[in-house]
Design a protein around this motif. Structure first.
Motif, short mmCIF file in Angstrom:
data_model
loop_
_atom_site.label_atom_id
_atom_site.label_comp_id
_atom_site.label_asym_id
_atom_site.label_seq_id
_atom_site.Cartn_x
_atom_site.Cartn_y
_atom_site.Cartn_z
N VAL A 116 28.04 18.27 -2.36
CA VAL A 116 29.74 18.32 -1.90
C VAL A 116 30.51 18.90 -3.27
CG1 VAL A 116 30.73 18.32 -0.37
CG2 VAL A 116 29.02 17.21 0.67
N ALA A 117 31.07 19.63 -2.81
CA ALA A 117 31.67 19.91 -4.15
C ALA A 117 32.99 19.44 -3.93
CB ALA A 117 31.48 21.55 -5.21
N GLY A 118 33.48 19.01 -4.93
CA GLY A 118 35.16 18.37 -5.22
C GLY A 118 35.28 18.07 -4.33
N ILE A 119 34.80 17.09 -4.47
CA ILE A 119 34.93 15.80 -3.08
C ILE A 119 35.16 14.30 -4.30
CG2 ILE A 119 34.60 16.76 -0.87
CD1 ILE A 119 32.04 15.24 -0.36
N GLY A 120 35.68 13.08 -3.61
CA GLY A 120 35.55 12.37 -4.34
C GLY A 120 36.20 12.18 -5.34
N ALA A 121 37.59 12.79 -5.24
CA ALA A 121 38.86 12.64 -6.42
C ALA A 121 38.64 11.07 -6.18
CB ALA A 121 39.67 13.00 -6.37
N GLY A 122 39.30 10.46 -7.84
CA GLY A 122 39.17 8.97 -8.00
C GLY A 122 38.31 7.85 -7.80
N LEU A 123 37.14 8.73 -7.88
CA LEU A 123 35.78 7.89 -8.12
C LEU A 123 35.77 7.74 -9.67
CD1 LEU A 123 34.33 8.17 -4.42
CD2 LEU A 123 35.34 6.91 -4.77
N GLU A 124 35.18 6.84 -9.99
CA GLU A 124 34.31 6.97 -11.14
C GLU A 124 32.36 7.26 -10.72
OE1 GLU A 124 35.24 6.35 -13.39
OE2 GLU A 124 36.72 5.79 -13.39
N PRO A 125 31.69 8.34 -12.21
CA PRO A 125 31.05 8.89 -11.83
C PRO A 125 29.48 7.20 -11.58
CG PRO A 125 32.02 9.45 -13.82
CD PRO A 125 32.78 7.91 -13.45
N GLY A 126 28.90 7.68 -10.53
CA GLY A 126 28.04 7.02 -10.27
C GLY A 126 28.69 6.04 -8.74
N GLU A 127 29.55 6.39 -8.29
CA GLU A 127 29.85 5.19 -7.62
C GLU A 127 29.43 5.66 -5.45
OE1 GLU A 127 34.04 3.44 -7.12
OE2 GLU A 127 34.73 3.95 -9.00
N LEU A 128 29.05 4.83 -4.81
CA LEU A 128 29.02 5.64 -3.41
C LEU A 128 30.22 6.24 -2.92
CD1 LEU A 128 27.98 3.20 -1.84
CD2 LEU A 128 26.19 4.92 -2.97
N CYS A 129 29.71 8.39 -2.21
CA CYS A 129 30.90 8.54 -2.09
C CYS A 129 30.41 9.11 -0.48
CB CYS A 129 31.42 9.90 -2.97
SG CYS A 129 29.49 11.23 -3.37
N SER A 130 31.08 9.59 -0.10
CA SER A 130 29.96 10.46 1.30
C SER A 130 31.50 12.00 1.98
CB SER A 130 31.06 9.62 2.67
OG SER A 130 30.02 8.74 2.61
N GLY A 131 30.44 12.64 2.21
CA GLY A 131 31.95 14.24 2.82
C GLY A 131 33.25 14.03 3.46
N THR A 132 34.01 14.47 2.41
CA THR A 132 35.22 14.64 3.65
C THR A 132 36.07 15.82 4.14
OG1 THR A 132 36.24 14.79 1.91
CG2 THR A 132 36.26 12.61 2.09
N GLY A 133 36.58 15.60 4.84
CA GLY A 133 37.46 16.59 5.40
C GLY A 133 36.48 17.71 6.24
N GLY A 134 36.82 18.95 5.83
CA GLY A 134 35.14 19.42 6.79
C GLY A 134 33.94 19.38 6.57
N TYR A 135 33.75 18.50 5.40
CA TYR A 135 32.14 18.31 5.75
C TYR A 135 32.02 16.91 6.00
CZ TYR A 135 32.63 22.12 2.38
OH TYR A 135 32.96 23.57 1.75
N SER A 136 32.28 16.21 6.69
CA SER A 136 32.58 14.66 7.20
C SER A 136 31.02 14.44 7.63
CB SER A 136 32.90 14.67 8.16
OG SER A 136 33.35 15.44 9.22
N ASP A 137 29.89 15.81 8.11
CA ASP A 137 29.04 15.88 8.93
C ASP A 137 27.54 15.23 7.44
OD1 ASP A 137 30.21 18.41 8.24
OD2 ASP A 137 27.53 19.19 8.90
#
Length: 213
Positions: A116-137
């Motif tokens: 999912v491109a363009g999400i996870g701002a402020g996270l370091e490479p390798g940190e866990l992340c999830s879809g946000t906004g319109g990609y919350s699914d």
């Protein structure tokens, strides 16, 4: 003194004619003539086999017969062995072919990633992340469906944990027991629409999908 009168030479003696007889006796045979052949030729010399006793002849015949039987038996045994080996090889071939067929035509697995491109701002490479906004699914455990050319669901997988990358948030997935034999397949994450793949592409794995900008 007068010379003595020459005496006339005596006449030369001529050899008697022996080629024909005279009244007194038969003609002589010419020198060196061969004697007349007898009426019957001498009998041939006795055969060597006739010199052997009956017991010796029987013994030799028995040995020759045994040698012939042994040679025939050896030939039959070799022929039978070759036939057995050929039959064994022929019976083994179908099982090998069946194993190879099952290996090629049996269910297979595939894997890949969804970013999912363009999400996870402020996270370091390798940190866990999830879809946000319109990609919350799009998150850990989201279902991945594989359907065949007829639209039949043939396998189901799920997303793993997302990790921050330079492109956004990347989720790995694995789908097992994909039914083979379809001309093409569609791989769909959640309800985001399917992406068409061939069977060879699914078998190779390493699929890479991207959502977003």
């Amino acid at each position: 003194m007068s010379s003595p009168e020459q005496q006339p030479a005596p006449p030369l003696a001529t050899a008697p004619d022996t080629s024909r007889g005279t009244a007194e006796g038969p003609a002589l045979a010419p020198a060196g003539a061969l004697p007349a052949l007898p009426d019957h030729p001498p009998a041939a010399s006795a055969s060597r086999w006739s010199r052997l006793s009956r017991g010796a002849v029987l013994a030799i015949g028995a040995c020759l017969g045994a040698a012939v039987v042994g040679a025939c038996w050896t030939g039959v045994s070799l022929a039978g062995g070759n036939g057995t080996n050929a039959a064994a090889g022929a019976s083994a071939s179908p099982s090998v072919s069946t194993e190879r067929t099952e290996e090629v035509e049996g269910p297979f697995s595939t894997d890949g990633t969804l970013t999912v491109a363009g999400i996870g701002a402020g996270l370091e490479p390798g940190e866990l992340c999830s879809g946000t906004g319109g990609y919350s699914d799009i998150d850990f455990g989201t279902q991945v469906n594989v359907t065949d050319a007829a639209g039949t669901l043939v396998a189901v997988g799920s997303l793993g944990f997302g990790q921050k990358t330079e492109l956004g948030c990347e989720f790995p997935f694995t789908v097992d027991d994909v039914t083979p034999g379809s001309k093409f397949y569609e791989v769909e994450v959640s309800h985001r629409g399917g992406l068409t793949q061939t069977e060879d592409e699914l078998r190779a794995g390493g699929l890479a999908f991207t959502l977003g900008d």
